[in-house]
Design a protein around this motif. Structure first.
Motif, PDB file in Angstrom:
ATOM      1  N   GLU A   1       0.894  -1.233   0.064  1.00 21.61           N
ATOM      2  CA  GLU A   1       0.131   0.073   0.063  1.00 21.61           C
ATOM      3  C   GLU A   1       0.651   1.285  -0.060  1.00 21.61           C
TER       4      GLU A   1
ATOM      5  N   HIS B   1      -6.268  -1.779  -4.958  1.00 19.55           N
ATOM      6  CA  HIS B   1      -6.605  -1.007  -3.887  1.00 19.55           C
ATOM      7  C   HIS B   1      -6.819  -1.961  -2.646  1.00 19.55           C
TER       8      HIS B   1
ATOM      9  N   ARG C   1      -7.937  -2.573   1.499  1.00 18.99           N
ATOM     10  CA  ARG C   1      -8.573  -1.831   2.567  1.00 18.99           C
ATOM     11  C   ARG C   1      -8.498  -2.771   3.968  1.00 18.99           C
TER      12      ARG C   1
ATOM     13  N   GLU D   1     -10.536  -3.649   7.503  1.00 19.02           N
ATOM     14  CA  GLU D   1     -11.676  -3.646   8.333  1.00 19.02           C
ATOM     15  C   GLU D   1     -11.616  -3.857   9.542  1.00 19.02           C
TER      16      GLU D   1
ATOM     17  N   TYR E   1      -8.384  -7.935   5.977  1.00 16.49           N
ATOM     18  CA  TYR E   1      -7.777  -7.098   4.789  1.00 16.49           C
ATOM     19  C   TYR E   1      -8.434  -7.589   3.656  1.00 16.49           C
TER      20      TYR E   1
ATOM     21  N   GLU F   1     -14.180  -7.130  -4.731  1.00 17.02           N
ATOM     22  CA  GLU F   1     -13.091  -7.205  -3.702  1.00 17.02           C
ATOM     23  C   GLU F   1     -13.133  -8.444  -2.852  1.00 17.02           C
TER      24      GLU F   1
END
Length: 244
Positions: free
Chosen positions: A22, A75, A77, A79, A89, A121
């Motif tokens: 990232e 991308h 993310r 949580e 993840y 996702e």
């Protein structure tokens, strides 16, 4: 001490590897040296008993992920978890106004990893195999293994190999895409313009000053130390007061 030993022997924490991606670390570089497998596709492996070559599909996955980073089509993310479970993840591919190149690469990546094409996702888990087609399972190497990979690229003098004092260079070792067949060279004469050199048992060992790939690998080793997860909180700051 114990935290250092645990950190060196334990696999790199998955969440720190994701954080590296990232932050912009090349996926191809990170996967070549730090990732053992992804959705059953394996990197190269080396041990005293021999070595196993990297799967070409693994190399292709790392290459695609690196391209998607450049195209801003990868991308990540996080949580947060609650009291009873840890955080999770997720990774997603693509975005608005995707180029034809990005669309093609994402399709190829999903086929290689056997992902559900209808999902945008996917959850990233630390495991050898995913539980379903909506997960990406990754295993990482330990820092000890990564250092062993670099050691397998040292040009060991023939008498030391013949005498059983060291192992010969491994024909198959992780990092093929980012490090040369020989990372550390050796000889009887002191090198003239090395990046770093050391004399050991009458032989000189050095890294060429123009070997950018190997210098990047050693920089990665320094980074890998920071990717080790602490198993316990550090010692609190202490103040020393002199007393007469």
């Amino acid at each position: 001490g114990t935290p250092f030993r645990n950190g060196v022997i334990s696999p790199l924490p998955l969440h720190n590897v994701i954080a590296g991606l990232e932050s912009g670390v090349s996926a191809q570089f990170m996967f070549s040296l730090g990732v053992r497998s992804i959705n059953g596709l394996h990197n190269a492996a080396v041990s005293i008993k021999g070595s196993i070559a990297v799967q070409q599909e693994f190399n292709r996955v790392a290459e695609i992920l690196s391209h998607l980073q450049l195209l801003n089509a990868l991308h990540l993310r996080f949580e947060p978890g609650g009291r009873e479970r840890s955080g999770r993840y997720f990774v997603s591919f693509g975005g608005k106004n995707m180029s034809a190149e990005a669309t093609s690469l994402i399709g190829e990546l999903k086929r290689l990893l056997d992902l559900d094409p209808s999902v945008r996702e996917y959850e990233v888990i630390g495991s050898s195999e995913p539980e379903n087609r909506r997960q990406i399972a990754m295993q990482t190497y330990s820092l000890y293994q990564i250092m062993a990979f670099v050691a397998s690229r040292v040009d060991i003098p023939a008498p030391d190999v013949a005498g059983g004092r060291a192992l010969p260079k491994a024909p198959n070792s992780p990092g093929e895409g980012v490090i040369g067949e020989v990372a550390v060279r050796s000889g009887n004469a002191k090198p003239q313009d090395p990046f770093v050199a050391a004399n050991f048992h009458g032989h000189w060992f050095w890294v060429d000053n123009n070997d950018l790939g190997t210098k990047r690998v050693f920089s990665f080793l320094s980074l890998a130390f920071t990717l080790m997860e602490e198993k316990s909180p550090g010692s609190p700051i202490q103040m020393t007061v002199p007393v007469n």
